[in-house]
Write a protein that holds these residues in place. Sequence first.
Motif, PDB file in Angstrom:
ATOM      1  N   MET A   1      -7.258  -3.410  -8.857  1.00  0.00           N
ATOM      2  CA  MET A   1      -8.443  -3.049  -9.586  1.00  0.00           C
ATOM      3  C   MET A   1      -9.332  -2.224  -8.655  1.00  0.00           C
ATOM      4  O   MET A   1      -9.488  -2.551  -7.483  1.00  0.00           O
ATOM      5  CB  MET A   1      -9.179  -4.300 -10.056  1.00  0.00           C
ATOM      6  N   ARG A   2      -9.912  -1.175  -9.185  1.00  0.00           N
ATOM      7  CA  ARG A   2     -10.839  -0.331  -8.429  1.00  0.00           C
ATOM      8  C   ARG A   2     -12.213  -0.433  -9.082  1.00  0.00           C
ATOM      9  O   ARG A   2     -12.328  -0.320 -10.304  1.00  0.00           O
ATOM     10  CB  ARG A   2     -10.357   1.107  -8.450  1.00  0.00           C
ATOM     11  N   ILE A   3     -13.244  -0.669  -8.258  1.00  0.00           N
ATOM     12  CA  ILE A   3     -14.594  -0.814  -8.809  1.00  0.00           C
ATOM     13  C   ILE A   3     -15.584   0.036  -8.023  1.00  0.00           C
ATOM     14  O   ILE A   3     -15.407   0.285  -6.833  1.00  0.00           O
ATOM     15  CB  ILE A   3     -15.061  -2.283  -8.815  1.00  0.00           C
ATOM     16  N   LEU A   4     -16.617   0.476  -8.712  1.00  0.00           N
ATOM     17  CA  LEU A   4     -17.742   1.161  -8.089  1.00  0.00           C
ATOM     18  C   LEU A   4     -18.848   0.133  -7.931  1.00  0.00           C
ATOM     19  O   LEU A   4     -19.288  -0.475  -8.909  1.00  0.00           O
ATOM     20  CB  LEU A   4     -18.217   2.328  -8.951  1.00  0.00           C
ATOM     21  N   ARG A  30     -13.339 -10.585  -1.626  1.00  0.00           N
ATOM     22  CA  ARG A  30     -12.175 -10.145  -2.404  1.00  0.00           C
ATOM     23  C   ARG A  30     -11.738  -8.742  -1.999  1.00  0.00           C
ATOM     24  O   ARG A  30     -10.542  -8.448  -1.954  1.00  0.00           O
ATOM     25  CB  ARG A  30     -12.476 -10.204  -3.895  1.00  0.00           C
ATOM     26  N   ILE A  31     -12.707  -7.894  -1.676  1.00  0.00           N
ATOM     27  CA  ILE A  31     -12.368  -6.553  -1.190  1.00  0.00           C
ATOM     28  C   ILE A  31     -11.675  -6.658   0.159  1.00  0.00           C
ATOM     29  O   ILE A  31     -10.650  -6.012   0.397  1.00  0.00           O
ATOM     30  CB  ILE A  31     -13.633  -5.674  -1.110  1.00  0.00           C
ATOM     31  N   ASP A  32     -12.212  -7.483   1.039  1.00  0.00           N
ATOM     32  CA  ASP A  32     -11.627  -7.674   2.367  1.00  0.00           C
ATOM     33  C   ASP A  32     -10.207  -8.236   2.281  1.00  0.00           C
ATOM     34  O   ASP A  32      -9.337  -7.885   3.089  1.00  0.00           O
ATOM     35  CB  ASP A  32     -12.523  -8.590   3.208  1.00  0.00           C
ATOM     36  N   ALA A  33      -9.957  -9.086   1.302  1.00  0.00           N
ATOM     37  CA  ALA A  33      -8.632  -9.687   1.121  1.00  0.00           C
ATOM     38  C   ALA A  33      -7.644  -8.724   0.464  1.00  0.00           C
ATOM     39  O   ALA A  33      -6.465  -9.029   0.350  1.00  0.00           O
ATOM     40  CB  ALA A  33      -8.755 -10.964   0.288  1.00  0.00           C
ATOM     41  N   GLY A  34      -8.129  -7.572   0.022  1.00  0.00           N
ATOM     42  CA  GLY A  34      -7.252  -6.593  -0.602  1.00  0.00           C
ATOM     43  C   GLY A  34      -7.003  -6.815  -2.079  1.00  0.00           C
ATOM     44  O   GLY A  34      -6.162  -6.157  -2.677  1.00  0.00           O
ATOM     45  N   GLU A  35      -7.742  -7.741  -2.688  1.00  0.00           N
ATOM     46  CA  GLU A  35      -7.582  -8.018  -4.113  1.00  0.00           C
ATOM     47  C   GLU A  35      -8.203  -6.930  -4.976  1.00  0.00           C
ATOM     48  O   GLU A  35      -7.771  -6.711  -6.111  1.00  0.00           O
ATOM     49  CB  GLU A  35      -8.228  -9.362  -4.464  1.00  0.00           C
TER      50      GLU A  35
END
Length: 53
Positions: A1-4, A30-35
């Motif tokens: 998933m990509r989010i702004l 979650r970003i750090d974990a690569g999710e």
Amino acid sequence: MRILIDTNVVLDFFQEREPFVDSAARLFERIDAGEIEGFIAATTITNIYYSKL
């Protein structure tokens, strides 16, 4: 998933603004974990800079 990521979410995290800091921290975990792939707008950088003055 990509989010702004909205500028205010970043500021909530950096400035530890209650009651949103916990949600922002979970998002960045979650970003750090690569999710999730997180992106910010270029103007977010200047907004963060000027909010620290």
